[in-house]
Scaffold this motif. Sequence first.
Motif, mmCIF file in Angstrom:
data_model
loop_
_atom_site.group_PDB
_atom_site.id
_atom_site.type_symbol
_atom_site.label_atom_id
_atom_site.label_comp_id
_atom_site.label_asym_id
_atom_site.label_seq_id
_atom_site.Cartn_x
_atom_site.Cartn_y
_atom_site.Cartn_z
ATOM 1 N N ASN A 23 0.748 -1.345 -0.111
ATOM 2 C CA ASN A 23 0.076 -0.054 0.129
ATOM 3 C C ASN A 23 0.953 1.347 0.101
ATOM 4 N N ILE A 24 0.678 2.106 -0.872
ATOM 5 C CA ILE A 24 1.490 3.282 -1.029
ATOM 6 C C ILE A 24 0.612 4.510 -0.307
ATOM 7 N N PRO A 48 6.741 -3.444 -11.557
ATOM 8 C CA PRO A 48 6.070 -2.623 -10.654
ATOM 9 C C PRO A 48 5.470 -1.415 -11.133
ATOM 10 N N ILE A 49 6.299 -0.646 -11.982
ATOM 11 C CA ILE A 49 6.010 0.464 -12.915
ATOM 12 C C ILE A 49 4.748 0.333 -13.505
ATOM 13 N N ASN A 50 4.572 -0.894 -13.958
ATOM 14 C CA ASN A 50 3.182 -1.328 -14.729
ATOM 15 C C ASN A 50 2.209 -0.993 -13.845
ATOM 16 N N THR A 51 2.443 -1.281 -12.661
ATOM 17 C CA THR A 51 1.274 -1.309 -11.791
ATOM 18 C C THR A 51 0.988 -0.012 -11.080
ATOM 19 N N VAL A 56 -1.822 5.798 -10.651
ATOM 20 C CA VAL A 56 -1.445 7.209 -10.437
ATOM 21 C C VAL A 56 -2.319 7.700 -11.541
ATOM 22 N N LYS A 57 -2.724 8.938 -11.560
ATOM 23 C CA LYS A 57 -3.281 9.804 -12.381
ATOM 24 C C LYS A 57 -2.087 10.652 -12.990
ATOM 25 N N LEU A 58 -1.549 10.601 -13.811
ATOM 26 C CA LEU A 58 -0.619 11.195 -14.270
ATOM 27 C C LEU A 58 -1.075 13.022 -14.711
ATOM 28 N N ASP A 59 0.055 13.925 -14.581
ATOM 29 C CA ASP A 59 -0.440 15.217 -14.907
ATOM 30 C C ASP A 59 0.802 15.991 -15.274
ATOM 31 N N ASP A 60 0.875 17.129 -15.502
ATOM 32 C CA ASP A 60 2.076 18.105 -15.958
ATOM 33 C C ASP A 60 3.263 18.167 -15.072
ATOM 34 N N ARG A 61 3.064 17.312 -13.809
ATOM 35 C CA ARG A 61 4.270 17.454 -12.735
ATOM 36 C C ARG A 61 5.031 16.055 -13.069
#
Length: 107
Positions: A23-24, A48-51, A56-61
């Motif tokens: 859990n993150i 783990p990056i696939n997960t 995570v909802k990506l944005d411009d940050r």
Amino acid sequence: NFFLSMMVGGFLAGIKHKSKLNNINVDFSKYQKIVIGSPIWNDNFACPINTLLDQVKLDDRYSFILYSGGGETKTATKRINNLGNYPIINIKEPKKNENLNAQLDNL
């Protein structure tokens, strides 16, 4: 053994397997910049990056650092580009890369 582990890891990355993550509990909204780094296995993200990318909802940050021991990063780069327009640094053979700090300054 090590060789078998590398083969299994490469296979799982190739089929875009998602690893179970603990859990993150991070509030990403507190950060101005977020860099996702991943070794490249079989031209794909580590499992783990696939997960993480599904959670995570990506944005411009966000930006990405992809590093490989010498192999290609085309598939992982294409996947990022399909998600949006995020800065990407591709680093081959990071231990031999003399310009690494200058590249990281550009994120």
